[in-house]
Scaffold this active site. Structure first.
Site, PDB file in Angstrom:
ATOM      1  N   ASP A  43     -56.892  17.941 -39.003  1.00  0.00           N
ATOM      2  CA  ASP A  43     -58.210  18.523 -39.310  1.00  0.00           C
ATOM      3  C   ASP A  43     -59.304  17.482 -39.102  1.00  0.00           C
ATOM      4  O   ASP A  43     -59.033  16.277 -39.073  1.00  0.00           O
ATOM      5  CB  ASP A  43     -58.254  19.008 -40.775  1.00  0.00           C
ATOM      6  CG  ASP A  43     -59.232  20.158 -40.978  1.00  0.00           C
ATOM      7  OD1 ASP A  43     -58.766  21.290 -41.228  1.00  0.00           O
ATOM      8  OD2 ASP A  43     -60.462  19.922 -40.887  1.00  0.00           O
ATOM      9  N   ASP A  69     -60.110  16.271 -33.842  1.00  0.00           N
ATOM     10  CA  ASP A  69     -60.976  17.322 -33.326  1.00  0.00           C
ATOM     11  C   ASP A  69     -60.204  17.997 -32.207  1.00  0.00           C
ATOM     12  O   ASP A  69     -59.966  17.388 -31.147  1.00  0.00           O
ATOM     13  CB  ASP A  69     -62.289  16.724 -32.805  1.00  0.00           C
ATOM     14  CG  ASP A  69     -63.225  17.795 -32.251  1.00  0.00           C
ATOM     15  OD1 ASP A  69     -62.778  18.945 -32.059  1.00  0.00           O
ATOM     16  OD2 ASP A  69     -64.401  17.476 -32.017  1.00  0.00           O
ATOM     17  N   VAL A  70     -59.814  19.257 -32.405  1.00  0.00           N
ATOM     18  CA  VAL A  70     -58.944  19.923 -31.429  1.00  0.00           C
ATOM     19  C   VAL A  70     -59.607  20.110 -30.068  1.00  0.00           C
ATOM     20  O   VAL A  70     -58.934  20.399 -29.086  1.00  0.00           O
ATOM     21  CB  VAL A  70     -58.427  21.297 -31.945  1.00  0.00           C
ATOM     22  CG1 VAL A  70     -57.521  21.126 -33.154  1.00  0.00           C
ATOM     23  CG2 VAL A  70     -59.584  22.248 -32.245  1.00  0.00           C
ATOM     24  N   ASN A  96     -54.433  26.958 -35.730  1.00  0.00           N
ATOM     25  CA  ASN A  96     -55.183  27.674 -36.764  1.00  0.00           C
ATOM     26  C   ASN A  96     -56.648  27.254 -36.832  1.00  0.00           C
ATOM     27  O   ASN A  96     -57.488  28.024 -37.287  1.00  0.00           O
ATOM     28  CB  ASN A  96     -54.492  27.424 -38.114  1.00  0.00           C
ATOM     29  CG  ASN A  96     -55.368  27.820 -39.290  1.00  0.00           C
ATOM     30  OD1 ASN A  96     -55.488  29.002 -39.617  1.00  0.00           O
ATOM     31  ND2 ASN A  96     -56.010  26.840 -39.931  1.00  0.00           N
ATOM     32  N   TYR A 162     -67.622  34.501 -31.581  1.00  0.00           N
ATOM     33  CA  TYR A 162     -66.363  34.488 -32.340  1.00  0.00           C
ATOM     34  C   TYR A 162     -65.449  35.620 -31.852  1.00  0.00           C
ATOM     35  O   TYR A 162     -64.265  35.418 -31.586  1.00  0.00           O
ATOM     36  CB  TYR A 162     -66.664  34.634 -33.840  1.00  0.00           C
ATOM     37  CG  TYR A 162     -65.445  34.567 -34.741  1.00  0.00           C
ATOM     38  CD1 TYR A 162     -64.892  33.337 -35.089  1.00  0.00           C
ATOM     39  CD2 TYR A 162     -64.850  35.713 -35.249  1.00  0.00           C
ATOM     40  CE1 TYR A 162     -63.769  33.254 -35.913  1.00  0.00           C
ATOM     41  CE2 TYR A 162     -63.737  35.651 -36.074  1.00  0.00           C
ATOM     42  CZ  TYR A 162     -63.207  34.419 -36.407  1.00  0.00           C
ATOM     43  OH  TYR A 162     -62.104  34.354 -37.218  1.00  0.00           O
ATOM     44  N   THR A 185     -61.353  32.483 -47.907  1.00  0.00           N
ATOM     45  CA  THR A 185     -61.180  31.054 -47.640  1.00  0.00           C
ATOM     46  C   THR A 185     -62.569  30.432 -47.630  1.00  0.00           C
ATOM     47  O   THR A 185     -63.577  31.147 -47.665  1.00  0.00           O
ATOM     48  CB  THR A 185     -60.538  30.815 -46.255  1.00  0.00           C
ATOM     49  OG1 THR A 185     -61.472  31.244 -45.246  1.00  0.00           O
ATOM     50  CG2 THR A 185     -59.225  31.564 -46.078  1.00  0.00           C
TER      51      THR A 185
HETATM   52  N1  LIG Z   1     -60.982  33.839 -43.454  1.00  0.00           N
HETATM   53  C1  LIG Z   1     -60.932  34.955 -42.721  1.00  0.00           C
HETATM   54  O1  LIG Z   1     -61.357  36.034 -43.151  1.00  0.00           O
HETATM   55  C2  LIG Z   1     -60.314  34.933 -41.338  1.00  0.00           C
HETATM   56  C3  LIG Z   1     -60.123  36.151 -40.696  1.00  0.00           C
HETATM   57  C4  LIG Z   1     -59.551  36.169 -39.423  1.00  0.00           C
HETATM   58  C5  LIG Z   1     -59.181  34.988 -38.807  1.00  0.00           C
HETATM   59  N2  LIG Z   1     -59.391  33.807 -39.449  1.00  0.00           N
HETATM   60  C6  LIG Z   1     -58.999  32.607 -38.718  1.00  0.00           C
HETATM   61  O2  LIG Z   1     -58.110  31.842 -39.488  1.00  0.00           O
HETATM   62  C7  LIG Z   1     -58.239  30.466 -39.152  1.00  0.00           C
HETATM   63  C8  LIG Z   1     -58.461  29.669 -40.427  1.00  0.00           C
HETATM   64  O3  LIG Z   1     -59.654  30.152 -41.030  1.00  0.00           O
HETATM   65  P1  LIG Z   1     -60.077  29.875 -42.546  1.00  0.00           P
HETATM   66  O4  LIG Z   1     -60.701  31.136 -43.027  1.00  0.00           O
HETATM   67  O5  LIG Z   1     -58.967  29.252 -43.298  1.00  0.00           O
HETATM   68  O6  LIG Z   1     -61.286  28.856 -42.248  1.00  0.00           O
HETATM   69  P2  LIG Z   1     -61.752  27.528 -42.996  1.00  0.00           P
HETATM   70  O7  LIG Z   1     -63.109  27.231 -42.449  1.00  0.00           O
HETATM   71  O8  LIG Z   1     -61.601  27.687 -44.441  1.00  0.00           O
HETATM   72  O9  LIG Z   1     -60.700  26.475 -42.448  1.00  0.00           O
HETATM   73  C9  LIG Z   1     -60.686  26.136 -41.081  1.00  0.00           C
HETATM   74  C10 LIG Z   1     -60.317  24.680 -40.940  1.00  0.00           C
HETATM   75  O10 LIG Z   1     -60.416  24.329 -39.542  1.00  0.00           O
HETATM   76  C11 LIG Z   1     -61.003  23.038 -39.467  1.00  0.00           C
HETATM   77  N3  LIG Z   1     -61.647  22.818 -38.169  1.00  0.00           N
HETATM   78  C12 LIG Z   1     -62.801  23.372 -37.707  1.00  0.00           C
HETATM   79  N4  LIG Z   1     -63.100  22.872 -36.503  1.00  0.00           N
HETATM   80  C13 LIG Z   1     -62.117  21.979 -36.182  1.00  0.00           C
HETATM   81  C14 LIG Z   1     -61.873  21.139 -35.070  1.00  0.00           C
HETATM   82  N5  LIG Z   1     -62.727  21.098 -34.040  1.00  0.00           N
HETATM   83  N6  LIG Z   1     -60.764  20.369 -35.076  1.00  0.00           N
HETATM   84  C15 LIG Z   1     -59.900  20.413 -36.120  1.00  0.00           C
HETATM   85  N7  LIG Z   1     -60.084  21.173 -37.210  1.00  0.00           N
HETATM   86  C16 LIG Z   1     -61.182  21.957 -37.233  1.00  0.00           C
HETATM   87  C17 LIG Z   1     -62.010  23.029 -40.600  1.00  0.00           C
HETATM   88  O11 LIG Z   1     -62.402  21.697 -40.933  1.00  0.00           O
HETATM   89  C18 LIG Z   1     -61.261  23.743 -41.701  1.00  0.00           C
HETATM   90  O12 LIG Z   1     -60.508  22.859 -42.492  1.00  0.00           O
HETATM   91  C19 LIG Z   1     -59.419  30.369 -38.173  1.00  0.00           C
HETATM   92  O13 LIG Z   1     -58.930  30.314 -36.842  1.00  0.00           O
HETATM   93  C20 LIG Z   1     -60.159  31.667 -38.413  1.00  0.00           C
HETATM   94  O14 LIG Z   1     -60.907  32.056 -37.292  1.00  0.00           O
HETATM   95  C21 LIG Z   1     -59.947  33.752 -40.698  1.00  0.00           C
END
Ligand SMILES: NC(=O)c1ccc[n+]([C@@H]2O[C@H](COP(=O)([O-])OP(=O)(O)OC[C@H]3O[C@@H](n4cnc5c(N)ncnc54)[C@H](O)[C@@H]3O)[C@@H](O)[C@H]2O)c1
Length: 249
Positions: A43, A69-70, A96, A162, A185
């Site tokens: 992360d 950073d991915v 993720n 998105y 989240t």
């Molecule tokens: N929460 C929702 O309702 C939801 C719904 C559908 C899909 N998702 C997907 O689930 C996944 C996780 O989402 P979440 O809700 O836990 O989000 P979140 O923002 O709580 O966590 C995402 C994590 O990704 C990290 N991140 C962001 N950019 C990054 C980068 N460039 N390199 C490395 N790490 C990076 C962030 O620091 C964070 O810790 C995401 O792909 C999101 O699109 C979430």
């Protein structure tokens, strides 16, 4: 009567999870570690990532954190090499990490705002997959799960980049794709805060799913555990939607 073996046993396996400092990624790291995997928590967020590792260790699991950073190919290549060196192999990649980006209509978006969402969600998934595969091959095969979204399946009035990025992630899957619905989240907490609606937004979003509530990170982590486990050994290229019925309406 007990089944002869545990289909969800991940002992001896190594799993790399991007965006694992918080939210769905952190819960997935916990769940896979509890199933016996050694987990690489990847992360941008260092303090949260270290806290996620400590929590896993406190629960008896094994994990280590890498700041990553991915969207940076040099960083991705280096980190995946280090994971394989540290844990001896790599069997599972969960793509993720994701960002929702700016919530504005297309004609009001700056190119840089569009680009950042694509860089993290699409290019990040590509780069981690590219650099994980040689290690998975060396381990004799493995699992890759891309965390897409129900927003990659259905349209909506918000966050255009998105939607596009998550549809791309969905189609990048010769792997398995996971489609979370609305999950409570930090990502969603920030949306609720920015909109000024707070709990009201959660109540509204929850009411949009036939199950009548928001999902929790563990609802998604459980699906990822299934996809990377022996229970899903004949599953590939599949899409698993866990959204409380949102897209079934
Ligand atoms: N929460 C929702 O309702 C939801 C719904 C559908 C899909 N998702 C997907 O689930 C996944 C996780 O989402 P979440 O809700 O836990 O989000 P979140 O923002 O709580 O966590 C995402 C994590 O990704 C990290 N991140 C962001 N950019 C990054 C980068 N460039 N390199 C490395 N790490 C990076 C962030 O620091 C964070 O810790 C995401 O792909 C999101 O699109 C979430």
């Amino acid at each position: 009567m007990e089944y002869p073996f545990n289909l969800f046993d991940l002992r001896g396996k190594v799993a790399a999870i991007t965006g694992a400092a918080r939210g769905i990624g952190a819960e997935t790291a916990r769940v896979l570690a509890a199933a016996g995997a050694k987990v690489a928590v990847l992360d941008l967020l260092e303090a949260d990532g270290q806290a996620a590792v400590q929590r896993i260790e406190a629960e008896g699991g094994q994990a280590a954190f890498w700041k990553l950073d991915v969207s940076s190919e040099p960083e991705v290549g280096k980190v995946f090499g280090e994971i394989a060196a540290r844990f001896g192999r790599l069997d599972v990649l969960v793509n993720n990490a994701g960002i929702d980006g700016v919530n504005a209509p297309t004609h009001e978006l700056a190119l840089a705002q569009w680009q950042r969402v694509m860089d993290v969600n699409v290019t990040g998934t590509f780069l981690c997959t590219k650099h994980a595969i040689p290690h998975l091959e060396r381990a004799g095969g493995g699992s890759i799960v891309n965390v897409s979204s129900m927003y990659g399946i259905v349209g909506g009035p918000d966050v255009p980049p998105y939607h596009a990025s998550k549809a791309a992630v969905r189609m990048m899957a010769k792997t398995d794709a996971m489609h979370p619905g609305y999950i409570r989240t930090p990502m969603l907490e920030e949306v609720a805060h920015a909109s000024g609606q707070g709990e009201g937004l959660f109540a509204y979003l929850g009411s949009q799913a036939p199950m009548g509530r928001l999902g929790e990170p563990r609802d998604i982590a459980a699906g990822i555990l299934y996809l990377v486990s022996d229970a899903a050994r004949y599953v590939t290229g599949a899409e698993l939607v866990i959204d409380g019925g949102y897209t079934a309406r």
